[in-house]
Write a protein that holds these residues in place. Structure first.
Motif, PDB file in Angstrom:
ATOM      1  N   THR A   7     159.392 -47.209 -17.002  1.00  0.00           N
ATOM      2  CA  THR A   7     158.532 -48.184 -17.651  1.00  0.00           C
ATOM      3  C   THR A   7     157.105 -47.805 -17.351  1.00  0.00           C
ATOM      4  O   THR A   7     156.772 -47.394 -16.239  1.00  0.00           O
ATOM      5  N   ARG A   8     156.321 -47.931 -18.334  1.00  0.00           N
ATOM      6  CA  ARG A   8     154.916 -47.557 -18.202  1.00  0.00           C
ATOM      7  C   ARG A   8     154.102 -48.817 -17.964  1.00  0.00           C
ATOM      8  O   ARG A   8     154.151 -49.758 -18.753  1.00  0.00           O
ATOM      9  N   VAL A   9     153.368 -48.810 -16.882  1.00  0.00           N
ATOM     10  CA  VAL A   9     152.511 -49.938 -16.573  1.00  0.00           C
ATOM     11  C   VAL A   9     151.122 -49.624 -17.092  1.00  0.00           C
ATOM     12  O   VAL A   9     150.526 -48.613 -16.730  1.00  0.00           O
ATOM     13  N   SER A  10     150.663 -50.476 -17.945  1.00  0.00           N
ATOM     14  CA  SER A  10     149.345 -50.263 -18.535  1.00  0.00           C
ATOM     15  C   SER A  10     148.267 -50.534 -17.496  1.00  0.00           C
ATOM     16  O   SER A  10     148.345 -51.487 -16.735  1.00  0.00           O
ATOM     17  N   GLY A  11     147.240 -49.695 -17.488  1.00  0.00           N
ATOM     18  CA  GLY A  11     146.112 -49.886 -16.579  1.00  0.00           C
ATOM     19  C   GLY A  11     145.084 -50.840 -17.137  1.00  0.00           C
ATOM     20  O   GLY A  11     144.012 -50.994 -16.586  1.00  0.00           O
ATOM     21  N   ASN A  12     145.389 -51.468 -18.248  1.00  0.00           N
ATOM     22  CA  ASN A  12     144.433 -52.368 -18.882  1.00  0.00           C
ATOM     23  C   ASN A  12     144.804 -53.823 -18.636  1.00  0.00           C
ATOM     24  O   ASN A  12     145.065 -54.582 -19.556  1.00  0.00           O
ATOM     25  N   GLY A  13     144.806 -54.188 -17.391  1.00  0.00           N
ATOM     26  CA  GLY A  13     145.051 -55.580 -17.052  1.00  0.00           C
ATOM     27  C   GLY A  13     143.833 -56.415 -17.398  1.00  0.00           C
ATOM     28  O   GLY A  13     142.809 -55.915 -17.868  1.00  0.00           O
ATOM     29  N   ILE A  14     143.947 -57.683 -17.144  1.00  0.00           N
ATOM     30  CA  ILE A  14     142.852 -58.592 -17.494  1.00  0.00           C
ATOM     31  C   ILE A  14     141.578 -58.237 -16.739  1.00  0.00           C
ATOM     32  O   ILE A  14     140.481 -58.295 -17.294  1.00  0.00           O
ATOM     33  N   ALA A  15     141.709 -57.852 -15.480  1.00  0.00           N
ATOM     34  CA  ALA A  15     140.518 -57.490 -14.696  1.00  0.00           C
ATOM     35  C   ALA A  15     139.839 -56.252 -15.276  1.00  0.00           C
ATOM     36  O   ALA A  15     138.605 -56.185 -15.353  1.00  0.00           O
ATOM     37  N   ASP A  16     140.647 -55.272 -15.703  1.00  0.00           N
ATOM     38  CA  ASP A  16     140.077 -54.064 -16.313  1.00  0.00           C
ATOM     39  C   ASP A  16     139.389 -54.380 -17.633  1.00  0.00           C
ATOM     40  O   ASP A  16     138.332 -53.833 -17.949  1.00  0.00           O
ATOM     41  N   ARG A  17     139.987 -55.263 -18.409  1.00  0.00           N
ATOM     42  CA  ARG A  17     139.375 -55.628 -19.687  1.00  0.00           C
ATOM     43  C   ARG A  17     138.078 -56.394 -19.488  1.00  0.00           C
ATOM     44  O   ARG A  17     137.105 -56.181 -20.207  1.00  0.00           O
ATOM     45  N   ILE A  18     138.056 -57.277 -18.518  1.00  0.00           N
ATOM     46  CA  ILE A  18     136.824 -58.023 -18.237  1.00  0.00           C
ATOM     47  C   ILE A  18     135.747 -57.084 -17.735  1.00  0.00           C
ATOM     48  O   ILE A  18     134.588 -57.166 -18.155  1.00  0.00           O
ATOM     49  N   ALA A  19     136.120 -56.155 -16.849  1.00  0.00           N
ATOM     50  CA  ALA A  19     135.150 -55.184 -16.335  1.00  0.00           C
ATOM     51  C   ALA A  19     134.605 -54.320 -17.469  1.00  0.00           C
ATOM     52  O   ALA A  19     133.408 -54.013 -17.512  1.00  0.00           O
ATOM     53  N   GLY A  20     135.459 -53.923 -18.390  1.00  0.00           N
ATOM     54  CA  GLY A  20     135.012 -53.141 -19.540  1.00  0.00           C
ATOM     55  C   GLY A  20     134.069 -53.929 -20.427  1.00  0.00           C
ATOM     56  O   GLY A  20     133.067 -53.399 -20.926  1.00  0.00           O
ATOM     57  N   TRP A  21     134.381 -55.186 -20.633  1.00  0.00           N
ATOM     58  CA  TRP A  21     133.534 -56.058 -21.444  1.00  0.00           C
ATOM     59  C   TRP A  21     132.173 -56.244 -20.793  1.00  0.00           C
ATOM     60  O   TRP A  21     131.144 -56.149 -21.461  1.00  0.00           O
ATOM     61  N   VAL A  22     132.166 -56.490 -19.477  1.00  0.00           N
ATOM     62  CA  VAL A  22     130.904 -56.652 -18.748  1.00  0.00           C
ATOM     63  C   VAL A  22     130.097 -55.364 -18.811  1.00  0.00           C
ATOM     64  O   VAL A  22     128.880 -55.389 -19.018  1.00  0.00           O
ATOM     65  N   ASN A  23     130.776 -54.235 -18.667  1.00  0.00           N
ATOM     66  CA  ASN A  23     130.085 -52.951 -18.746  1.00  0.00           C
ATOM     67  C   ASN A  23     129.473 -52.726 -20.125  1.00  0.00           C
ATOM     68  O   ASN A  23     128.339 -52.244 -20.237  1.00  0.00           O
ATOM     69  N   SER A  24     130.192 -53.087 -21.176  1.00  0.00           N
ATOM     70  CA  SER A  24     129.640 -52.906 -22.524  1.00  0.00           C
ATOM     71  C   SER A  24     128.451 -53.832 -22.754  1.00  0.00           C
ATOM     72  O   SER A  24     127.479 -53.444 -23.411  1.00  0.00           O
ATOM     73  N   LEU A  25     128.498 -55.041 -22.208  1.00  0.00           N
ATOM     74  CA  LEU A  25     127.345 -55.941 -22.309  1.00  0.00           C
ATOM     75  C   LEU A  25     126.142 -55.375 -21.561  1.00  0.00           C
ATOM     76  O   LEU A  25     125.011 -55.461 -22.037  1.00  0.00           O
ATOM     77  N   ARG A  26     126.395 -54.814 -20.392  1.00  0.00           N
ATOM     78  CA  ARG A  26     125.324 -54.224 -19.595  1.00  0.00           C
ATOM     79  C   ARG A  26     124.686 -53.049 -20.342  1.00  0.00           C
ATOM     80  O   ARG A  26     123.462 -52.928 -20.401  1.00  0.00           O
ATOM     81  N   GLN A  27     125.511 -52.204 -20.949  1.00  0.00           N
ATOM     82  CA  GLN A  27     124.999 -51.070 -21.704  1.00  0.00           C
ATOM     83  C   GLN A  27     124.183 -51.535 -22.907  1.00  0.00           C
ATOM     84  O   GLN A  27     123.137 -50.960 -23.219  1.00  0.00           O
ATOM     85  N   ALA A  28     124.649 -52.564 -23.581  1.00  0.00           N
ATOM     86  CA  ALA A  28     123.913 -53.104 -24.729  1.00  0.00           C
ATOM     87  C   ALA A  28     122.561 -53.659 -24.290  1.00  0.00           C
ATOM     88  O   ALA A  28     121.550 -53.458 -24.976  1.00  0.00           O
ATOM     89  N   ALA A  29     122.536 -54.333 -23.150  1.00  0.00           N
ATOM     90  CA  ALA A  29     121.274 -54.892 -22.642  1.00  0.00           C
ATOM     91  C   ALA A  29     120.308 -53.776 -22.263  1.00  0.00           C
ATOM     92  O   ALA A  29     119.099 -53.879 -22.523  1.00  0.00           O
ATOM     93  N   LEU A  30     120.815 -52.715 -21.669  1.00  0.00           N
ATOM     94  CA  LEU A  30     119.950 -51.586 -21.306  1.00  0.00           C
ATOM     95  C   LEU A  30     119.385 -50.900 -22.542  1.00  0.00           C
ATOM     96  O   LEU A  30     118.200 -50.546 -22.584  1.00  0.00           O
ATOM     97  N   ARG A  31     120.221 -50.734 -23.560  1.00  0.00           N
ATOM     98  CA  ARG A  31     119.732 -50.123 -24.803  1.00  0.00           C
ATOM     99  C   ARG A  31     118.691 -51.011 -25.475  1.00  0.00           C
ATOM    100  O   ARG A  31     117.689 -50.525 -26.000  1.00  0.00           O
ATOM    101  N   ARG A  32     118.927 -52.301 -25.467  1.00  0.00           N
ATOM    102  CA  ARG A  32     117.964 -53.235 -26.062  1.00  0.00           C
ATOM    103  C   ARG A  32     116.638 -53.179 -25.310  1.00  0.00           C
ATOM    104  O   ARG A  32     115.567 -53.231 -25.922  1.00  0.00           O
ATOM    105  N   ALA A  33     116.694 -53.059 -23.981  1.00  0.00           N
ATOM    106  CA  ALA A  33     115.475 -52.963 -23.179  1.00  0.00           C
ATOM    107  C   ALA A  33     114.707 -51.685 -23.519  1.00  0.00           C
ATOM    108  O   ALA A  33     113.473 -51.712 -23.617  1.00  0.00           O
ATOM    109  N   VAL A  34     115.408 -50.589 -23.730  1.00  0.00           N
ATOM    110  CA  VAL A  34     114.750 -49.338 -24.127  1.00  0.00           C
ATOM    111  C   VAL A  34     114.080 -49.513 -25.485  1.00  0.00           C
ATOM    112  O   VAL A  34     112.935 -49.094 -25.689  1.00  0.00           O
TER     113      VAL A  34
END
Length: 71
Positions: A7-34
């Motif tokens: 059985t394959r356990v996906s590495g995309n648990g809820i914590a990983d998805r939230i961390a990815g979402w937060v990271n994408s928001l952070r990247q968007a904010a940095l690009r907007r600041a530039v």
């Protein structure tokens, strides 16, 4: 006869998805600041300085967008 079940356990648990979402928001904010910093700096230049750079006042937002988000 032997069987192997894996059985394959996906590495995309809820914590990983939230961390990815937060990271994408952070990247968007940095690009907007530039983008905003580039627009502010280009608007502070004189028409002569902009002309020396080959930028018109009408294209400041386009130049800033390309600097922040790529072409």
């Amino acid at each position: 006869m032997a069987y192997v079940n894996s059985t394959r356990v996906s590495g995309n648990g809820i914590a990983d998805r939230i961390a990815g979402w937060v990271n994408s928001l952070r990247q968007a904010a940095l690009r907007r600041a530039v983008y905003e910093r580039t627009v502010r700096e280009l608007h502070s230049l004189t028409n002569r300085e902009l002309a020396d750079l080959g930028i018109s006042r009408l294209s400041i937002e386009d130049v800033a967008r390309a600097a922040a988000y790529g072409k």
